[in-house]
Design a protein around this motif. Structure first.
Motif, PDB file in Angstrom:
ATOM      1  N   LYS A 150       6.464  -8.523   4.404  1.00  0.00           N
ATOM      2  CA  LYS A 150       5.452  -7.854   4.960  1.00  0.00           C
ATOM      3  C   LYS A 150       4.434  -7.773   5.837  1.00  0.00           C
ATOM      4  O   LYS A 150       3.762  -7.971   6.906  1.00  0.00           O
ATOM      5  N   SER A 198      -2.053  -6.885   0.612  1.00  0.00           N
ATOM      6  CA  SER A 198      -2.874  -5.531   1.256  1.00  0.00           C
ATOM      7  C   SER A 198      -4.217  -5.932   1.731  1.00  0.00           C
ATOM      8  O   SER A 198      -4.600  -5.730   2.766  1.00  0.00           O
ATOM      9  N   GLU A 255       1.438   2.768   1.378  1.00  0.00           N
ATOM     10  CA  GLU A 255       1.394   1.289   0.422  1.00  0.00           C
ATOM     11  C   GLU A 255       1.698   1.039  -0.341  1.00  0.00           C
ATOM     12  O   GLU A 255       2.211   0.277  -0.667  1.00  0.00           O
ATOM     13  N   ASP A 270       4.202  -0.554  -2.488  1.00  0.00           N
ATOM     14  CA  ASP A 270       3.778  -2.139  -3.383  1.00  0.00           C
ATOM     15  C   ASP A 270       4.345  -2.383  -4.628  1.00  0.00           C
ATOM     16  O   ASP A 270       4.188  -3.116  -5.475  1.00  0.00           O
ATOM     17  N   VAL A 278       0.466   0.712   8.467  1.00  0.00           N
ATOM     18  CA  VAL A 278       0.612  -0.197   7.197  1.00  0.00           C
ATOM     19  C   VAL A 278       1.343   0.507   6.455  1.00  0.00           C
ATOM     20  O   VAL A 278       2.648  -0.221   5.510  1.00  0.00           O
ATOM     21  N   ALA A 279       1.720   2.103   6.214  1.00  0.00           N
ATOM     22  CA  ALA A 279       2.876   2.440   5.041  1.00  0.00           C
ATOM     23  C   ALA A 279       4.800   2.504   5.396  1.00  0.00           C
ATOM     24  O   ALA A 279       5.065   1.567   4.757  1.00  0.00           O
ATOM     25  N   ALA A 334       5.246  -1.422   5.209  1.00  0.00           N
ATOM     26  CA  ALA A 334       5.002  -2.248   3.605  1.00  0.00           C
ATOM     27  C   ALA A 334       6.452  -1.307   2.778  1.00  0.00           C
ATOM     28  O   ALA A 334       7.246  -1.743   2.182  1.00  0.00           O
TER      29      ALA A 334
END
Length: 250
Positions: A14, A63, A93, A97, A181-182, A185
């Protein structure tokens, strides 16, 4: 910048994707599980990876690293400016995770128990060939019931992958018209289910039986691979480029 990592860790992957998306150059420090973590603690005060060293700063947790990079290198943005979209990205995200990560990790454990070639390929490059051959030769049913980890989790994993497909058949990214970011991830967890080319020739295209080889999930892995190309992900962090437009799944 320097990234302290375990090879084939989804959370380290990531961070690779985040750094690539920002077009940043960096070096990689492969941490050996066990003794290497002691050295990592002596150096950084952290036992877990990923850890990113950015000048004098040490940032742990993928994160937290994402937020650090977004603050220090805001372009190209990986978090939407719209409050509702930003909330969607952060929720996805967190789901990737936690829930998706747990299912993907269990699936890979089962896959490695059943596939001696995959089991050997996951070992560090420095593993002596004798040890590698011995581990590969261990019968899967002797690996402590790993095959029993997944029965309930497999259904939830398949369901999650089907929902991701349903979204990505309609649009190029999970939220909005640009990578976020989604996407990063989710793609990082898909790394464990079918390894992309950056995992190396021994692992590339190998993965969890019943997922990696399922034709219905092929568009999802194609989306993942296209995202890698869009973000400029390279094995060594070189030649990173800014995100470009990508095609929707299917």
């Amino acid at each position: 910048m320097e990234l302290f990592q375990f090879r084939h860790s989804a959370f380290c992957e990531k961070v690779h994707l985040l750094l690539a998306a920002k077009g940043l150059s960096y070096s990689v420090n492969d941490v050996t599980p066990g003794v290497g973590q002691i050295e990592l603690f002596q150096l950084t005060g952290q036992r877990q990876v990923p850890v990113l060293r950015d000048g004098e700063q040490l940032i742990a947790d993928s994160s937290a690293i994402a937020m650090h990079l977004e603050s220090k290198h805001p372009e190209p943005a990986l978090l939407p400016s719209d409050a509702a979209e930003r909330a969607q990205v952060l929720l996805l995200e967190d789901w990737a995770d936690t829930a998706l990560a747990s299912s993907a990790r269990m699936a890979l454990l089962q896959g490695a128990a059943e596939d001696p070639v995959l089991r050997g390929a996951l070992l560090p490059d420095a593993t002596p060939s004798l040890v590698r051959n011995l581990i590969g030769a261990v019968p899967g049913d002797l690996l402590g019931g790993v095959g029993q980890l997944l029965p309930m989790g497999r259904d939830s994993l398949i369901f999650a992958l089907e929902q991701l497909l349903a979204v990505l058949e309609q649009r190029p990214y999970l939220v909005g018209e640009r990578p976020t970011v989604a996407d990063v991830a989710v793609a990082a967890q898909l790394y464990l289910l079918r390894f992309p080319s950056v995992a190396g020739p021994q692992l590339a295209s190998r993965g969890v039986a019943g997922v990696a080889d399922q034709p219905r999930f092929e568009p999802l892995f194609q989306w993942r691979d296209e995202l890698y190309r869009t973000l400029g992900r390279r094995p060594d962090g070189s030649e990173a480029s800014a995100p470009a437009e990508a095609m929707p799944v299917g």
